[in-house]
Enzyme design. Structure first.
Site, short mmCIF file in Angstrom:
data_model
loop_
_atom_site.label_atom_id
_atom_site.label_comp_id
_atom_site.label_asym_id
_atom_site.label_seq_id
_atom_site.Cartn_x
_atom_site.Cartn_y
_atom_site.Cartn_z
CB THR A 1 -0.90 0.00 1.26
OG1 THR A 1 -1.54 1.25 1.39
CG2 THR A 1 -0.09 -0.24 2.53
CG ASP A 2 -1.11 4.98 -1.07
OD1 ASP A 2 -1.69 4.35 -0.15
OD2 ASP A 2 -1.69 5.85 -1.75
CD GLU A 3 -3.49 3.62 4.35
OE1 GLU A 3 -3.29 3.43 5.55
OE2 GLU A 3 -4.62 3.65 3.86
CE1 TYR B 1 -3.53 -2.62 5.58
CE2 TYR B 1 -3.33 -0.29 5.04
CZ TYR B 1 -3.41 -1.62 4.62
OH TYR B 1 -3.37 -1.94 3.28
CE LYS C 1 -0.05 -4.63 2.96
NZ LYS C 1 -0.43 -5.97 2.45
P1 NAD Z 1 -9.74 -7.42 1.92
O1 NAD Z 1 -9.79 -7.12 3.38
O2 NAD Z 1 -10.93 -7.18 1.07
O3 NAD Z 1 -9.36 -8.97 1.71
C1 NAD Z 1 -8.37 -9.61 2.46
C2 NAD Z 1 -8.49 -11.12 2.21
O4 NAD Z 1 -7.48 -11.77 2.97
C3 NAD Z 1 -9.84 -11.70 2.67
O5 NAD Z 1 -10.33 -12.57 1.67
C4 NAD Z 1 -9.50 -12.46 3.94
O6 NAD Z 1 -10.33 -13.58 4.17
C5 NAD Z 1 -8.05 -12.88 3.65
N1 NAD Z 1 -7.31 -13.11 4.89
C6 NAD Z 1 -7.21 -12.29 5.97
N2 NAD Z 1 -6.47 -12.86 6.92
C7 NAD Z 1 -6.03 -14.05 6.42
C8 NAD Z 1 -5.21 -15.09 6.93
N3 NAD Z 1 -4.69 -15.02 8.15
N4 NAD Z 1 -4.96 -16.17 6.13
C9 NAD Z 1 -5.49 -16.24 4.90
N5 NAD Z 1 -6.31 -15.30 4.38
C10 NAD Z 1 -6.57 -14.21 5.13
O7 NAD Z 1 -8.46 -6.66 1.38
P2 NAD Z 1 -8.25 -5.88 -0.01
O8 NAD Z 1 -8.76 -4.52 0.12
O9 NAD Z 1 -8.69 -6.75 -1.11
O10 NAD Z 1 -6.65 -5.78 0.00
C11 NAD Z 1 -5.86 -6.87 -0.50
C12 NAD Z 1 -4.39 -6.53 -0.33
O11 NAD Z 1 -4.10 -5.33 -1.05
C13 NAD Z 1 -3.97 -6.25 1.12
O12 NAD Z 1 -2.69 -6.79 1.31
C14 NAD Z 1 -3.96 -4.74 1.23
O13 NAD Z 1 -3.01 -4.33 2.19
C15 NAD Z 1 -3.53 -4.36 -0.17
N6 NAD Z 1 -4.00 -3.04 -0.64
C16 NAD Z 1 -5.31 -2.70 -0.55
C17 NAD Z 1 -5.75 -1.48 -1.07
C18 NAD Z 1 -7.20 -1.06 -1.01
O14 NAD Z 1 -7.50 0.09 -1.36
N7 NAD Z 1 -8.12 -1.91 -0.61
C19 NAD Z 1 -4.83 -0.61 -1.66
C20 NAD Z 1 -3.48 -0.98 -1.71
C21 NAD Z 1 -3.08 -2.22 -1.22
O1 DAU Z 2 -4.17 3.97 0.32
C1 DAU Z 2 -4.38 2.59 0.22
C2 DAU Z 2 -5.23 2.11 1.37
O2 DAU Z 2 -6.55 2.59 1.12
C3 DAU Z 2 -5.23 0.59 1.54
O3 DAU Z 2 -3.94 0.15 1.85
C4 DAU Z 2 -6.20 0.17 2.65
O4 DAU Z 2 -6.26 -1.24 2.72
C5 DAU Z 2 -7.57 0.73 2.32
O5 DAU Z 2 -8.44 0.43 3.39
C6 DAU Z 2 -7.52 2.24 2.08
O6 DAU Z 2 -7.25 2.94 3.33
P1 DAU Z 2 -8.03 4.29 3.73
O7 DAU Z 2 -8.00 4.43 5.19
O8 DAU Z 2 -7.55 5.43 2.91
O9 DAU Z 2 -9.50 3.88 3.19
P2 DAU Z 2 -10.96 4.14 3.83
O10 DAU Z 2 -11.95 3.76 2.78
O11 DAU Z 2 -11.08 3.53 5.17
O12 DAU Z 2 -10.97 5.71 4.00
C7 DAU Z 2 -10.80 6.58 2.92
C8 DAU Z 2 -10.83 8.01 3.47
O13 DAU Z 2 -12.16 8.29 3.93
C9 DAU Z 2 -9.93 8.22 4.67
O14 DAU Z 2 -9.40 9.54 4.62
C10 DAU Z 2 -10.86 8.08 5.87
C11 DAU Z 2 -12.19 8.60 5.32
N1 DAU Z 2 -13.39 7.97 5.88
C12 DAU Z 2 -13.48 6.61 5.89
C13 DAU Z 2 -14.59 5.98 6.42
C14 DAU Z 2 -14.67 4.46 6.44
C15 DAU Z 2 -14.44 8.75 6.36
O15 DAU Z 2 -14.37 9.99 6.32
N2 DAU Z 2 -15.54 8.12 6.87
C16 DAU Z 2 -15.66 6.76 6.95
O16 DAU Z 2 -16.68 6.26 7.45
#
Ligand code: NAD
Ligand code: DAU
Length: 353
Positions: free
Chosen positions: A135-137, A160, A164
């Site tokens: 992630t970019d975080e 989180y 990562k």
């Molecule tokens: P998600 O939470 O939707 O899915 C995570 C998956 O991992 C689920 O299917 C869950 O069952 C599985 N999982 C969790 N713990 C586990 C364990 N102990 N063993 C096996 N499986 C397990 O997540 P996502 O949003 O699809 O993100 C996927 C990956 O991409 C993550 O590594 C996250 O850090 C990264 N990522 C997410 C975003 C985003 O915006 N969602 C952006 C950048 C990177």
């Molecule tokens: O940047 C990549 C990341 O983006 C991934 O690595 C994470 O897995 C993914 O969850 C996401 O993180 P964020 O914290 O940015 O996503 P989220 O959707 O939780 O929140 C997006 C923005 O909106 C953040 O600034 C917090 C705000 N927010 C979020 C929620 C859930 C609100 O204002 N209200 C809310 O209820």
């Protein structure tokens, strides 16, 4: 990695949001790959995400936990994977604030388990690659200017992102210490079909449908860069096959939005979709207590993957959001299933609602 030779590919977290799009892409694009999806099916994992491909000959689902060392070692000895694409993780920042240890367990310990098991494979297989999806975080927060580059120093602010960042460091350390071939990509905020409604976009779509308040944290002036999930899956495919070993690629949408402006855009699109009068949904906006340690701004410089691998996003934000909204309307049953049970407890606790 060559893609016209038969291979065993392990995708972890393939029942989650991004993972399911990656699994679908690999199963349908690469018939000569045997795609193994390893997922513990936590609250975020859902096999309904993969209904359309579950019977494909080149697809196998394995329910299992990456933190279970014996299980992981046995699995790797059995299948001799040629490549691992590691997405399994605890992924939600708010949950990491209330339960950091589960993030350490899965994201750090689980990743190191997979790395250890990979050591037994790559020495006999020069084509092996361990691909960590990150992630970019990990880069922390930007002020109002500048971009995250691959060379930006890590400065994670949430449990989180710290977990990562730690797993990224372990992947790189295994490359240096043991010679494990790896690639890492760090991506910005994804949105699209199949996203669990704890994240901003699907949470707000669901709340607008239900006419529930839209809880915007703080003043809403926090900025994120948004990318359509299928564009991320396409980037993952490219990095896996053509990325240089030992390198990092930043992936982003060139698409920055303040949360409040994104919320207003969603409200307009939803009013149109629901045939509600203009500004109906915007009345649901409610400014609530801020997220502790809330990062002000993320912005990715994705020029490396663009120049080296020719990748760029394929849809505009408005197109992507319309496709996403359409998907949630066409999949009301999916939404009903994931917003019952434990979700109600989570929602009550998180939003005091
Ligand atoms: P998600 O939470 O939707 O899915 C995570 C998956 O991992 C689920 O299917 C869950 O069952 C599985 N999982 C969790 N713990 C586990 C364990 N102990 N063993 C096996 N499986 C397990 O997540 P996502 O949003 O699809 O993100 C996927 C990956 O991409 C993550 O590594 C996250 O850090 C990264 N990522 C997410 C975003 C985003 O915006 N969602 C952006 C950048 C990177
Ligand atoms: O940047 C990549 C990341 O983006 C991934 O690595 C994470 O897995 C993914 O969850 C996401 O993180 P964020 O914290 O940015 O996503 P989220 O959707 O939780 O929140 C997006 C923005 O909106 C953040 O600034 C917090 C705000 N927010 C979020 C929620 C859930 C609100 O204002 N209200 C809310 O209820």
């Amino acid at each position: 990695m060559e893609h016209n030779i038969s291979k065993n590919i392990l995708i972890t977290g393939g029942a989650g949001f991004i993972g399911s799009h990656v699994v679908r892409r690999f199963v349908s694009e690469y018939e000569n790959y045997q795609v193994f999806n390893l997922d513990a099916l936590t609250y975020a994992g859902n096999l309904e995400n993969l209904k359309d491909i579950e019977d494909a000959d080149n697809y196998t689902f394995i329910k299992g936990d990456i933190t279970d060392t014996d299980f992981v070692n046995k699995l790797f000895s059995k299948h001799h994977f040629d490549g691992v694409i590691h997405l399994a993780a605890e992924s939600h920042v708010d949950r990491s604030i209330t339960d950091p240890l589960s993030f350490v367990r899965t994201n750090v310990f689980g990743t190191v388990n997979l790395l250890n098991a990979s050591l037994g494979l790559f020495r006999n297989n020069p084509g092996f690659v361990f691909y960590h999806i990150s992630t970019d975080e990990v880069y922390g927060s930007l002020g109002s200017h500048g971009f995250f580059k691959e060379s930006t120093a890590y400065a994670p602010n949430s449990p989180y992102s710290a977990s990562k960042a730690s797993s990224d460091h372990f992947v790189r350390a295994y490359g240096e210490t043991y010679g494990l071939p790896f690639v890492i990509s760090n991506c910005s905020n994804n949105y699209g079909p199949n996203q669990f409604p704890e994240k901003l976009v699907p949470l707000f779509i669901n709340n607008i449908i239900q006419k529930k308040p839209l809880p915007v944290y703080g003043d809403g002036n926090y900025t994120r860069d948004w990318l359509f999930v299928k564009d991320h899956a396409r980037a993952i495919d490219l990095v896996f096959h053509q990325g240089k070993k030992g390198e990092t690629y930043n992936i982003g949408g060139f698409n920055e939005w303040k949360n409040i402006e994104l919320t207003q855009l969603l409200c307009r699109l939803m009013d149109k979709k629901l045939d509600r009068q203009a500004s109906t949904s915007a009345k649901l906006i409610s400014f609530v207590k801020d997220r502790p340690g809330h990062d002000l701004r993320y912005a990715i410089d994705a020029s490396k993957i663009n120049k080296e691998l020719g990748w760029e996003p394929s849809v505009t934000f408005e197109e992507g959001l319309e496709l996403t909204i359409e998907w949630y309307f066409d999949n009301k049953e999916w939404l009903d299933h994931v917003t019952s049970g434990d979700y109600l407890e989570y929602y009550k606790k998180q939003y005091q609602a």
